[in-house]
Each structure stands twice: as structure tokens, then as C-alpha cells.
Design an enzyme around this catalytic site. Structure first.
Site, short mmCIF file in Angstrom:
data_model
loop_
_atom_site.label_atom_id
_atom_site.label_comp_id
_atom_site.label_asym_id
_atom_site.label_seq_id
_atom_site.Cartn_x
_atom_site.Cartn_y
_atom_site.Cartn_z
N LYS A 38 0.87 -1.18 0.00
CA LYS A 38 0.00 0.00 0.00
C LYS A 38 0.90 1.23 0.00
CE LYS A 38 -3.56 2.45 2.68
NZ LYS A 38 -4.05 2.71 4.06
N HIS A 98 -6.07 2.20 14.51
CA HIS A 98 -6.38 0.85 14.06
C HIS A 98 -5.22 -0.09 14.39
CE1 HIS A 98 -3.75 2.26 10.88
NE2 HIS A 98 -3.58 1.01 10.48
N ASP A 123 -3.36 -3.42 12.39
CA ASP A 123 -3.32 -4.03 11.06
C ASP A 123 -3.94 -5.42 11.11
OD1 ASP A 123 -2.04 -1.76 10.21
OD2 ASP A 123 -0.05 -2.68 10.08
N HIS A 142 -2.26 2.03 16.31
CA HIS A 142 -1.52 3.18 15.78
C HIS A 142 -2.42 4.01 14.87
CE1 HIS A 142 -1.07 -0.10 12.87
NE2 HIS A 142 -0.80 0.78 11.94
#
Length: 335
Positions: free
Chosen positions: A202, A221, A223, A277
Site C-alpha cells: 500500500k 487501528h 493491522d 496506531h
């Protein structure tokens, strides 16, 4: 329907020194209010070329359990390979809008691949100050080159070189994590897909924002992946939550940043932790990052490893297919 890109909104916003309402976070998220100012975190760093493998295993495991985040130096990926990766990504985002739109993710696509802005269901209709490009880089059998930009012409070569070098780093981390959990060297990698493990790149593009005190590049969020290996540019912006407070993270030059993801927390039955994070943005500078998410195949079942579960330590997480896990998380459905 034409999709608004943050890059275009940013150009207009800078002239009027304000941002649209949907980009203004609630007070309990606004970075100016929620960041611990004047105190940046010195997250653990690990020399991956240390000849004392036992020490590397110990440090990786400790950082993964106490932080869910660490930086690696002497990782074996040359500065030239990383700079080429950054340069081709930056060049793509500087192309005219119509060229970038040729790679756009279709609104009804079940895949995340392509150029886009929205990634998941947005809480309270709020939006993140970021555009992105997703595409898989490994294994070759799942690569869809229609999402790989043909301009700049060296985009493919730069990404293939980086992926080849990154796979060696990833294998070393999987080995360290597996041994650190008391398992056999290949147990963790095999449990999450083995040679079918998928590498999803990404590229995040965070344009300058006139009100960085109010907006977020990516909201808080963890991962979904096993772990994520990230290349930043020279503009900081990563924040980590520690004991309910948000702190800026200091970068080490030329280091790669590793985030532990949900699947390794599940597989370890909570022995190691996914890191919470988020990303802030800047008023004067463009921030970019290149995370690669190491993901199990969609039909791979992930649950606590049988060797880490017993009567005294029962399973704390459900076992489910990775594809189902992703669908639930992106659509805010309880797991």
C-alpha cells in the site's frame, strides 16, 4: 460517479485555510487535543545483522509482546533499492489525475487493489486525509499487473527488486518470532500460509493539510495482517497508543518499521500484541509511506496455534478464515 480525491481537496483547502467538515475528527480523536506533546517515543530497534541469533530472537519477541512495534536496522535492503521504491511511488502520485484514475479500484470490488481513497466503513461519516494505491507483489500467481502503474516506466522493476529483498527480511522475522514463541522455526510461517503468504503493498499519500490539528491521515487501528513492514519518507507522522495516550514515534534513518498485526496476536494466543496506531498529517509537507502487509490467503484458517493452547492456557480467540476476518473488520462487524 466521480470520486473526490484528497489530493485535489488539499489543493483547494490550502487556498482557503480550512478543510471540509467530513475531515474534521471528533474531539476525542483530534491530534492537537489527544497527542502527548513534547514527548516522542523511542520504540525498540533491532540490528537484524547481529551474529548472535539468540539475542535477535529475544529482542524481536520482547518488542512484539511489549510494544507490537519495532524498527529494524542492518536489514540487508540497500538504500538504493528503497530510494527507487520511494521515487517511483512519488512519481505516480504526481501524475495528472486522469492517469492515476486509470488504476482506480472499482467501487463494488471485493479486492482492495487499485488507486483509491476510501478503504473501510467510515464511522460517523468521517474521512481520512489520504489517497492510496494497493497491489499485491508476491507470490507471482496472484499478481494483477493492471494495478501496477506503467508510468513511471521503472515502476515494476523497482517494486520487484524491493519485494525480492523484503522476502528475506520477512523470513528472518518469521523465524525469530516462531522460535521466540517456543515453536519450531517454520511453525508460524506455515500456520499463516507458508509459501502462499501474500504480500500486499500500500502506498499512502498524505498531502499537505491546512488544519493538521483537526484531521488524521489514518484513524486509530491495528493491522489485519500477520505483520507489516513499512518504509516511511522523511516526514514523520506515525503515532502509537501507549496506556491510553497518543505519542509521536521517532524514526531511525534507513530503518524499516515493523507492526505486529491481528493474525499474529491471534496465532500466539495473545503472547504478542498487535499495535494500535494512527497517522497524523502536516501543514507544509507531503507525507508518504510504503507498508507491505504480509497476509494469509483468504481461505487460510487462523486461530491460536495448537502448541500454545492447553488446559491452563485456553484459546482466547476464535479460529476463522482470514477472508472472513477481513470482511468483518472492514465492515465493523464484531469478530
Amino acid at each position: 460517479m466521480e470520486v473526490e480525491r484528497v489530493q485535489e481537496i488539499a489543493s483547494l483547502s490550502m487556498t482557503i485555510n480550512s478543510i471540509p467538515l467530513e475531515y474534521i475528527r471528533s474531539e476525542n480523536e483530534q491530534p492537537a487535543i489527544t497527542t502527548v506533546h513534547g514527548s516522542a517515543l523511542e520504540v525498540p530497534w533491532i540490528d537484524l545483522d547481529n551474529p548472535d541469533e539468540h539475542n535477535v530472537i529475544e529482542l524481536v519477541t520482547k518488542a512484539s509482546s511489549e510494544w507490537g512495534l519495532f524498527q529494524i536496522v542492518n536489514h540487508g535492503i540497500s538504500t538504493e533499492i528503497i530510494r527507487e521504491l520511494q521515487e517511483v511511488g512519488r512519481t505516480f502520485f504526481e501524475l495528472p489525475a486522469e492517469e492515476k484514475e486509470a488504476y482506480a479500484r472499482l467501487p463494488d470490488s471485493k479486492s482492495m487493489e487499485g488507486y483509491g481513497t476510501k478503504l473501510q466503513k467510515e464511522v460517523e461519516g468521517k474521512k481520512a486525509w489520504v489517497d492510496h494505491l494497493f497491489h499485491r507483489t508476491w507470490p507471482p500467481s496472484i499478481i494483477n499487473y493492471k494495478f501496477w502503474p506503467s508510468n513511471p516506466p521503472n515502476y515494476r522493476e523497482a517494486n520487484e527488486k524491493y519485494t525480492e529483498a523484503l522476502r528475506k527480511v520477512a523470513d528472518k522475522l518469521f523465524r525469530s518470532l516462531s522460535l521466540g514463541l517456543g515453536l519450531e522455526a517454520n511453525d508460524v510461517k506455515e500456520a499463516v500460509g507458508g509459501d502462499n503468504l501474500e504480500y500486499m503493498l500500500k502506498i499512502n499519500y498524505y498531502p499537505p493539510c491546512p488544519r493538521p490539528d483537526l484531521a488524521l491521515g489514518v484513524v486509530a487501528h491495528t493491522d489485519m495482517s500477520t505483520f507489516t513492514i513499512l518504509v516511511p519518507n522523511d516526514v514523520p507522522g506515525l503515532q502509537v497508543c501507549r496506556e491510553g495516550h497518543w505519542y509521536d514515534v521517532n524514526y531511525i534513518p534507513d530503518a524499516l518499521i515493523v507492526h505486529i498485526g491481528d493474525q499474529l496476536e491471534i496465532l500466539s494466543n495473545g503472547k504478542i500484541k498487535a499495535v494500535l496506531h494512527r497517522t497524523t498529517v502536516k501543514k507544509e509537507k507531503t507525507r508518504m509511506s510504503w507498508p507491505v502487509f504480509l497476509e494469509p490467503p483468504a481461505d487460510q484458517e487462523i486461530g491460536p496455534h495448537p502448541k500454545l493452547v492447553d488446559e491452563g492456557n485456553p484459546a482466547k480467540y476464535k479460529t476463522k478464515k482470514y477472508g472472513e476476518y477481513v470482511y468483518c473488520k472492514l465492515n465493523k462487524i464484531p469478530q
